[in-house]
Design a protein around this motif. Sequence first.
Motif, PDB file in Angstrom:
ATOM      1  N   GLN B 102       5.599   4.860 -39.750  1.00  0.00           N
ATOM      2  CA  GLN B 102       4.168   4.628 -39.526  1.00  0.00           C
ATOM      3  C   GLN B 102       3.861   3.137 -39.581  1.00  0.00           C
ATOM      4  N   VAL B 103       4.571   2.432 -40.466  1.00  0.00           N
ATOM      5  CA  VAL B 103       4.338   0.994 -40.570  1.00  0.00           C
ATOM      6  C   VAL B 103       4.741   0.310 -39.272  1.00  0.00           C
ATOM      7  N   ILE B 104       5.919   0.698 -38.747  1.00  0.00           N
ATOM      8  CA  ILE B 104       6.376   0.107 -37.494  1.00  0.00           C
ATOM      9  C   ILE B 104       5.380   0.456 -36.392  1.00  0.00           C
ATOM     10  N   LEU B 105       4.834   1.676 -36.472  1.00  0.00           N
ATOM     11  CA  LEU B 105       3.836   2.085 -35.482  1.00  0.00           C
ATOM     12  C   LEU B 105       2.624   1.156 -35.515  1.00  0.00           C
ATOM     13  N   THR B 106       2.123   0.836 -36.715  1.00  0.00           N
ATOM     14  CA  THR B 106       0.940  -0.028 -36.772  1.00  0.00           C
ATOM     15  C   THR B 106       1.275  -1.414 -36.212  1.00  0.00           C
ATOM     16  N   VAL B 107       2.530  -1.855 -36.410  1.00  0.00           N
ATOM     17  CA  VAL B 107       2.911  -3.141 -35.814  1.00  0.00           C
ATOM     18  C   VAL B 107       2.825  -3.058 -34.291  1.00  0.00           C
ATOM     19  N   GLY B 108       3.291  -1.926 -33.748  1.00  0.00           N
ATOM     20  CA  GLY B 108       3.227  -1.739 -32.301  1.00  0.00           C
ATOM     21  C   GLY B 108       1.784  -1.781 -31.807  1.00  0.00           C
ATOM     22  N   ILE B 109       0.887  -1.092 -32.523  1.00  0.00           N
ATOM     23  CA  ILE B 109      -0.526  -1.101 -32.136  1.00  0.00           C
ATOM     24  C   ILE B 109      -1.068  -2.531 -32.182  1.00  0.00           C
ATOM     25  N   GLY B 110      -0.706  -3.248 -33.243  1.00  0.00           N
ATOM     26  CA  GLY B 110      -1.168  -4.626 -33.371  1.00  0.00           C
ATOM     27  C   GLY B 110      -0.707  -5.491 -32.212  1.00  0.00           C
ATOM     28  N   MET B 111       0.572  -5.315 -31.810  1.00  0.00           N
ATOM     29  CA  MET B 111       1.104  -6.083 -30.679  1.00  0.00           C
ATOM     30  C   MET B 111       0.283  -5.829 -29.433  1.00  0.00           C
ATOM     31  N   VAL B 112       0.005  -4.538 -29.186  1.00  0.00           N
ATOM     32  CA  VAL B 112      -0.746  -4.175 -27.986  1.00  0.00           C
ATOM     33  C   VAL B 112      -2.129  -4.822 -28.017  1.00  0.00           C
ATOM     34  N   LEU B 113      -2.830  -4.688 -29.159  1.00  0.00           N
ATOM     35  CA  LEU B 113      -4.188  -5.236 -29.249  1.00  0.00           C
ATOM     36  C   LEU B 113      -4.186  -6.739 -29.008  1.00  0.00           C
ATOM     37  N   GLN B 114      -3.248  -7.432 -29.674  1.00  0.00           N
ATOM     38  CA  GLN B 114      -3.233  -8.886 -29.575  1.00  0.00           C
ATOM     39  C   GLN B 114      -2.914  -9.338 -28.157  1.00  0.00           C
ATOM     40  N   ASN B 115      -1.935  -8.657 -27.551  1.00  0.00           N
ATOM     41  CA  ASN B 115      -1.547  -9.061 -26.204  1.00  0.00           C
ATOM     42  C   ASN B 115      -2.639  -8.760 -25.191  1.00  0.00           C
ATOM     43  N   LEU B 116      -3.308  -7.604 -25.362  1.00  0.00           N
ATOM     44  CA  LEU B 116      -4.403  -7.278 -24.446  1.00  0.00           C
ATOM     45  C   LEU B 116      -5.524  -8.299 -24.582  1.00  0.00           C
ATOM     46  N   ALA B 117      -5.813  -8.709 -25.820  1.00  0.00           N
ATOM     47  CA  ALA B 117      -6.862  -9.705 -26.021  1.00  0.00           C
ATOM     48  C   ALA B 117      -6.493 -11.006 -25.318  1.00  0.00           C
ATOM     49  N   THR B 118      -5.198 -11.382 -25.387  1.00  0.00           N
ATOM     50  CA  THR B 118      -4.772 -12.595 -24.712  1.00  0.00           C
ATOM     51  C   THR B 118      -4.935 -12.455 -23.203  1.00  0.00           C
ATOM     52  N   LEU B 119      -4.594 -11.265 -22.686  1.00  0.00           N
ATOM     53  CA  LEU B 119      -4.684 -11.060 -21.246  1.00  0.00           C
ATOM     54  C   LEU B 119      -6.125 -11.140 -20.769  1.00  0.00           C
ATOM     55  N   PHE B 120      -7.014 -10.464 -21.495  1.00  0.00           N
ATOM     56  CA  PHE B 120      -8.387 -10.355 -21.009  1.00  0.00           C
ATOM     57  C   PHE B 120      -9.225 -11.578 -21.357  1.00  0.00           C
ATOM     58  N   PHE B 121      -9.032 -12.120 -22.534  1.00  0.00           N
ATOM     59  CA  PHE B 121      -9.936 -13.182 -22.985  1.00  0.00           C
ATOM     60  C   PHE B 121      -9.254 -14.544 -23.003  1.00  0.00           C
ATOM     61  N   THR B 122      -8.011 -14.655 -22.554  1.00  0.00           N
ATOM     62  CA  THR B 122      -7.188 -15.862 -22.623  1.00  0.00           C
ATOM     63  C   THR B 122      -7.043 -16.340 -24.065  1.00  0.00           C
ATOM     64  N   SER B 123      -6.105 -17.264 -24.287  1.00  0.00           N
ATOM     65  CA  SER B 123      -5.874 -17.655 -25.678  1.00  0.00           C
ATOM     66  C   SER B 123      -6.729 -18.855 -26.081  1.00  0.00           C
ATOM     67  N   ASP B 124      -7.827 -19.105 -25.329  1.00  0.00           N
ATOM     68  CA  ASP B 124      -8.733 -20.199 -25.709  1.00  0.00           C
ATOM     69  C   ASP B 124      -9.358 -19.941 -27.070  1.00  0.00           C
ATOM     70  N   TYR B 125      -9.642 -21.046 -27.773  1.00  0.00           N
ATOM     71  CA  TYR B 125     -10.393 -20.930 -29.025  1.00  0.00           C
ATOM     72  C   TYR B 125     -11.864 -20.808 -28.669  1.00  0.00           C
ATOM     73  N   ARG B 126     -12.541 -19.866 -29.297  1.00  0.00           N
ATOM     74  CA  ARG B 126     -13.965 -19.694 -29.029  1.00  0.00           C
ATOM     75  C   ARG B 126     -14.729 -19.682 -30.337  1.00  0.00           C
ATOM     76  N   SER B 127     -16.026 -20.009 -30.251  1.00  0.00           N
ATOM     77  CA  SER B 127     -16.870 -19.843 -31.417  1.00  0.00           C
ATOM     78  C   SER B 127     -18.280 -19.562 -30.920  1.00  0.00           C
ATOM     79  N   ILE B 128     -19.109 -19.021 -31.797  1.00  0.00           N
ATOM     80  CA  ILE B 128     -20.485 -18.716 -31.399  1.00  0.00           C
ATOM     81  C   ILE B 128     -21.372 -19.870 -31.821  1.00  0.00           C
ATOM     82  N   PRO B 129     -22.064 -20.488 -30.876  1.00  0.00           N
ATOM     83  CA  PRO B 129     -22.915 -21.629 -31.235  1.00  0.00           C
ATOM     84  C   PRO B 129     -24.264 -21.165 -31.791  1.00  0.00           C
TER      85      PRO B 129
END
Lengths: 312, 308
Positions: B102-129
């Motif tokens: 299950q632990v390895i599974l959560t790592v897999g989920i984390g990888m997917v989330l992080q990579n999808l975020a990079t794909l969709f939102f690019t790896s730019d730093y953002r902040s809310i003004p």
Amino acid sequence: MNKKYIPFILIGALLVLPQLGLSSYVLHILILALMWATAGMAWNLLGGYCGQVSFGHAAFFGMGAYCAGLLAHHYDITPWLGFLVSVPVVAALALVMGFIVLRLRGPYFVLATLAIGELLRIIAENLVDLTQGNLGVLIRRTWVDKDPYYYVILALALGTYFLIQRIMASRWGYYFVAIREDQDAAESLGINTTLYKTIALAISAVITGFTGAFYMNYMGYIDPQIVFSLGDISIVMIMVVMVGGVATPLGPWVGAVIMVILAEWIRSLPVIGTGYQTLFGILLIVIIIFLPNGLVGDLPKIKRFFKKEVPA
Amino acid sequence: MWVQAEVFLQTLVSGLLLGGLYALIGIGMTLILGVMKIINLTHGQLMMVAMYLAFWLFTLFGIDPYLSLLIVPPLMFAFGMGIQKFLVNPVLRVESILPHNQVILTVGIGMVLQNLATLFFTSDYRSIPVGYASTVWYLTDLWRDSPVELSFSLPWVVSFMLAVVITLMLWFFLAKTDTGKSIRATAQDRDAAMLMGVHVGWMRVITFGLGSALVAAAGCLFIPIYYLFPALGSQFTLIAFVITILGGLGSTIGAILGGLLLGVFESMTATYVGMGWAPAGRFVVFVAALVFLPGGVASLLKRRKLGK
């Protein structure tokens, strides 16, 4: 044909493979596959047989790589000496870690391994005088040709394979499996569980260090983000074993071939290429849910699945 | 002399403010750990997803990040429940050699989330003004004759206060409601809880949702004071488990104390050793906790109680 000749034929095939006039790209993939197979076998000894899942083998990989790289960089000594130097360094790290963490039960080991990988990355990034920080270490490769590297890593992989087979057939091997299956029972039979878990960790770490040192020699360039990477080293090592088969001797080989080919293929695709980590993650999830013991470990299950489909 | 005291006190204050938010992250992790006995290594990635949600709510609809506290955590609650129901529960049923699947599974989920975020939102730093980002209160405004001068950044203070409110609400939920009691019962003894008629499987799903909602709330509170990028998740996963170990596995009070301790320690390392070493300080705490206090702060509290 007699079954006992198969291993010799396989080894013979691996030996003549580079002489067949393969392109240097194919040879590169073979070298990477062998490297990952070695690293996977090392992880499998600790994670598969002894049941101690490590998320931080990048720590040992990176230590091995830096041992080789820094010698060449600072003192102009041949980077191959890194193999020798890495043994005491990596073993010391593993022993310290083992005696701190392996005496505890529960999730401590998982967390500590994760932490140690990240910690070493931060140290390597910040000790700029020693490691050049994020600039990385660049060395001159010994050979231009890929053949010698192939034979080095093949020797390392086969050596690891036979060493682990030897260990698993010995008293230690039975201790390791006993610890994985039931730590209380193992303890009550007089096995010093902390000691044997630490031994498994140390052997696994030293072999992983060798693959790191090889990586340095082969690639000629490392930086902390690559060799101490959680996603590109530690997790890939786990995936090689999970895909191939946990606690099987041949699992890491199968897993390594699949993973390396898959990685190269996906990365060459135009749009999807940048999303290879997503696909790896999905593959990991699918494997864990449907084939938790990997392709080799769940071979009967796969056979049954296809047999059920074919007749009708 | 006064200057040194001022620096020390200021570091302490910012450490405590940071620690309050850390505590919120740690509580979510420790709840999941307590009920399911698994480490959720995708905790930080869930926070990253929540932060992107808050970011887009602000960018597209102009919703203030503090207001999105009412929107994002419920969404993440549903998301967390989905992860538990459709991914983690099936794995719990499968037989395998390794107990840590299950632990390895959560790592897999984390990888997917992080990579999808990079794909969709690019790896730019953002902040809310946000307009109030640089508003600061000074101690001398409140107390004219104060010998030392301390500054309190408005968003930090507001975030800290909201974190305290959320923690109190959680305490009320766990201590007073039936569902909360069932969750605690499941954490204490799964089999006994089942015999008492608690639907353990459902409690797991709710707990994972609750943990995700808590870390999502932390994300909303972090976004006015922090920047956002896809790889931020793994950093906060590490923080979450350091807090969990420091506090004691599965203990909520321990997680609060652990969070505050870690916040103070990190801001002390940043002031007195150097910014780059602050993350390394985290691991020093971690290793020290493992060597000297494997039960965490919670074990100290328990010892005190038993002593009486």
